[in-house]
Design an enzyme around this catalytic site. Structure first.
Site, PDB file in Angstrom:
ATOM      1  N   LYS A 200       0.495  -1.230   0.044  1.00 12.88           N
ATOM      2  CA  LYS A 200       0.125   0.410   0.609  1.00 12.88           C
ATOM      3  C   LYS A 200       1.028   1.286  -0.065  1.00 12.88           C
ATOM      4  CE  LYS A 200      -3.803   2.762   2.299  1.00 12.88           C
ATOM      5  NZ  LYS A 200      -4.282   2.533   3.481  1.00 12.88           N
ATOM      6  N   ARG A 210     -11.032  10.439   1.673  1.00 14.00           N
ATOM      7  CA  ARG A 210     -11.279  11.847   2.110  1.00 14.00           C
ATOM      8  C   ARG A 210     -11.742  12.066   2.781  1.00 14.00           C
ATOM      9  NH1 ARG A 210      -4.638  11.822   2.609  1.00 14.00           N
ATOM     10  NH2 ARG A 210      -4.854   9.090   3.408  1.00 14.00           N
ATOM     11  N   ARG A 221       0.564   9.873   5.225  1.00  9.06           N
ATOM     12  CA  ARG A 221       1.805   9.019   5.534  1.00  9.06           C
ATOM     13  C   ARG A 221       2.519   8.016   5.293  1.00  9.06           C
ATOM     14  NH1 ARG A 221      -3.960   8.369   7.786  1.00  9.06           N
ATOM     15  NH2 ARG A 221      -5.956   8.928   6.062  1.00  9.06           N
ATOM     16  N   GLU A 237       7.625  -6.464   1.065  1.00  6.21           N
ATOM     17  CA  GLU A 237       5.705  -6.595   2.139  1.00  6.21           C
ATOM     18  C   GLU A 237       4.806  -7.520   1.927  1.00  6.21           C
ATOM     19  OE1 GLU A 237       4.670  -4.843   4.672  1.00  6.21           O
ATOM     20  OE2 GLU A 237       5.899  -2.729   4.524  1.00  6.21           O
ATOM     21  N   LYS A 252      -2.295  -1.523  -3.610  1.00  5.10           N
ATOM     22  CA  LYS A 252      -2.725  -0.206  -3.958  1.00  5.10           C
ATOM     23  C   LYS A 252      -2.675   0.832  -4.066  1.00  5.10           C
ATOM     24  CE  LYS A 252      -6.489   2.032  -0.535  1.00  5.10           C
ATOM     25  NZ  LYS A 252      -6.434   1.719   0.649  1.00  5.10           N
ATOM     26  N   SER A 278     -10.131   5.602  -4.882  1.00  2.00           N
ATOM     27  CA  SER A 278     -10.894   7.113  -5.204  1.00  2.00           C
ATOM     28  C   SER A 278     -10.238   8.048  -6.249  1.00  2.00           C
ATOM     29  CB  SER A 278     -11.051   7.396  -3.370  1.00  2.00           C
ATOM     30  OG  SER A 278     -10.691   7.927  -3.299  1.00  2.00           O
ATOM     31  N   TYR A 317     -15.549   1.108  -7.587  1.00  2.00           N
ATOM     32  CA  TYR A 317     -16.371   1.854  -6.780  1.00  2.00           C
ATOM     33  C   TYR A 317     -17.245   0.995  -8.234  1.00  2.00           C
ATOM     34  CZ  TYR A 317     -13.262   3.687  -3.241  1.00  2.00           C
ATOM     35  OH  TYR A 317     -12.511   3.368  -1.882  1.00  2.00           O
TER      36      TYR A 317
HETATM   37  C1  PBG Z   1      -7.527   3.629   5.321  1.00  2.00           C
HETATM   38  C2  PBG Z   1      -8.237   3.174   4.081  1.00  2.00           C
HETATM   39  C3  PBG Z   1      -7.600   4.655   2.947  1.00  2.00           C
HETATM   40  C4  PBG Z   1      -8.301   3.563   1.641  1.00  2.00           C
HETATM   41  C5  PBG Z   1      -8.427   2.414   2.221  1.00  2.00           C
HETATM   42  N1  PBG Z   1      -8.636   2.050   3.407  1.00  2.00           N
HETATM   43  C6  PBG Z   1      -7.054   5.723   3.426  1.00  2.00           C
HETATM   44  C7  PBG Z   1      -5.366   6.035   3.124  1.00  2.00           C
HETATM   45  O1  PBG Z   1      -4.761   4.826   3.018  1.00  2.00           O
HETATM   46  O2  PBG Z   1      -5.221   6.891   3.750  1.00  2.00           O
HETATM   47  C8  PBG Z   1      -8.394   4.711   0.679  1.00  2.00           C
HETATM   48  C9  PBG Z   1      -9.079   4.361  -0.536  1.00  2.00           C
HETATM   49  C10 PBG Z   1      -9.252   4.627  -1.423  1.00  2.00           C
HETATM   50  O3  PBG Z   1      -9.167   5.589  -1.641  1.00  2.00           O
HETATM   51  O4  PBG Z   1     -10.387   4.149  -1.879  1.00  2.00           O
HETATM   52  N2  PBG Z   1      -8.986   2.620   6.139  1.00  2.00           N
END
Ligand code: PBG
Length: 328
Positions: A200, A210, A221, A237, A252, A278, A317
């Protein structure tokens, strides 16, 4: 038939000549059962609310969630993935492991709506903490890896108790898969599947998410999610999560990381999932709204590309809509 003055024995265009021939030789096929639809549930919401930065995606109430889960099941979608936003947040994210909290309730509502549908619950504290980070903080404001692990373990058992088929630990704490597996097994949840968000990346493409979860995050992060420049680190990982007992591993975001995904499929002896996040959704939606892209065509091309790169399943989505296109 037309006579040619050239002697061309190899003519790849023969296999592209008609829709039926193209269908026959297609190397990659999307199937509704490979698609996973993420859904957002917000505690205390009176009516479903459109997410402005993700046109077409809504924050759900109980009733609209159950309706969406029915629609996903009717379309043949393989699973739903749930995120919860609590009414109150605190530094620890304690609503995350509240057995009557928004996410545990959402799991129960989804299971109730479609008992046969696999339900995946996100395991992370970012939606539940008042600072928006994925774990608890040290006094100097860093995310405390080892202090966060028991909270993930507790949250995981609560979500498995609520009926989740599968858990998606997405917080990128070292050792999280092993600690969660141990806690689930100790609680008798030996059959709960772990879909590890292994590779990730610290991505700008999470932007619209967000808004979807009303995130409180300031800063970023990068001290726990991976650097977009690295692929070997992502493979490491994945190896660690496999060693810790992951049943499925994930890459991801998807489209900017197809090389990582492809290498992951060569390394992994478990299914590899890819999450079209997203911001990837928003890119195509807003470009299509501006008249720059053919929406349906580009969605299917993007999803086919992720499958071609090696994903066994795709979190998107567009899952329900794409599943309808595939069967309709
Ligand atoms: C963390 C989480 C995130 C997403 C899925 N799980 C946000 C992040 O890590 O900042 C993002 C998914 C997306 O952008 O569609 N709970």
């Amino acid at each position: 038939m037309s006579e040619s003055r050239y002697r061309i024995l190899q003519r790849p265009r023969r296999l592209r000549s008609t829709p039926a021939v193209r269908e026959l030789v297609a190397e990659t096929r999307l199937h509704p059962a490979d698609l996973i639809e993420p859904m957002f549930v917000v505690e205390g919401l009176d009516a479903p609310r459109e997410i402005a930065s993700m046109p077409g995606v809504r924050q759900h109430t109980k009733a609209s969630l159950q309706q969406a889960v029915h629609e996903a099941a009717d379309a043949g979608v393989g699973a739903v993935m749930l995120f919860g936003t609590p009414a109150v947040r605190d530094p620890q994210g304690s609503q995350g492991w509240n057995p009557e909290g928004v996410l545990a309730n959402a799991v129960r509502w989804a299971v109730e709506a479609e008992p046969g549908m696999p339900v995946i619950a996100d395991v992370c504290l970012d939606e539940f903490t008042d600072h928006g980070h994925c774990g608890v903080l040290t006094p100097d404001g860093r995310v405390d890896n080892d202090a966060t692990l028991p909270l993930y373990a507790r949250m995981s058992v609560v979500l498995a108790d609520a009926g989740a088929t599968m858990l998606g630990p997405s917080g990128m704490m070292d050792g999280q898969i092993g600690v969660i597996r141990e806690a689930l097994d100790a609680a008798g949840h030996t059959d709960t599947i772990l879909m590890a968000y292994s590779a990730k990346y610290a991505s700008g493409f999470f932007g619209p998410f967000r808004e979807a979860v009303d995130s409180q995050l300031t800063g970023d992060r990068r001290a726990y999610q991976q650097d977009p420049a690295n692929v070997v680190e992502g493979l490491r990982e994945i190896e660690l999560d496999l060693a810790e007992g992951a049943d499925i591993v994930m890459v991801k975001p998807a489209l900017p990381y197809l090389d990582v995904l492809n290498r992951a499929t060569k390394l992994s002896n478990v299914p590899v999932a890819a999450y079209v996040v997203s911001g990837e959704y928003a890119m195509i939606e807003f470009a299509a709204r501006a008249g720059a892209l053919d929406r349906r065509r580009c969605i299917m091309e993007a999803l086919t590309g992720v499958k071609r790169a090696g994903a066994s399943m795709i979190i998107t989505y567009w899952a329900t809509e794409a599943a309808r296109w595939l069967t309709g």
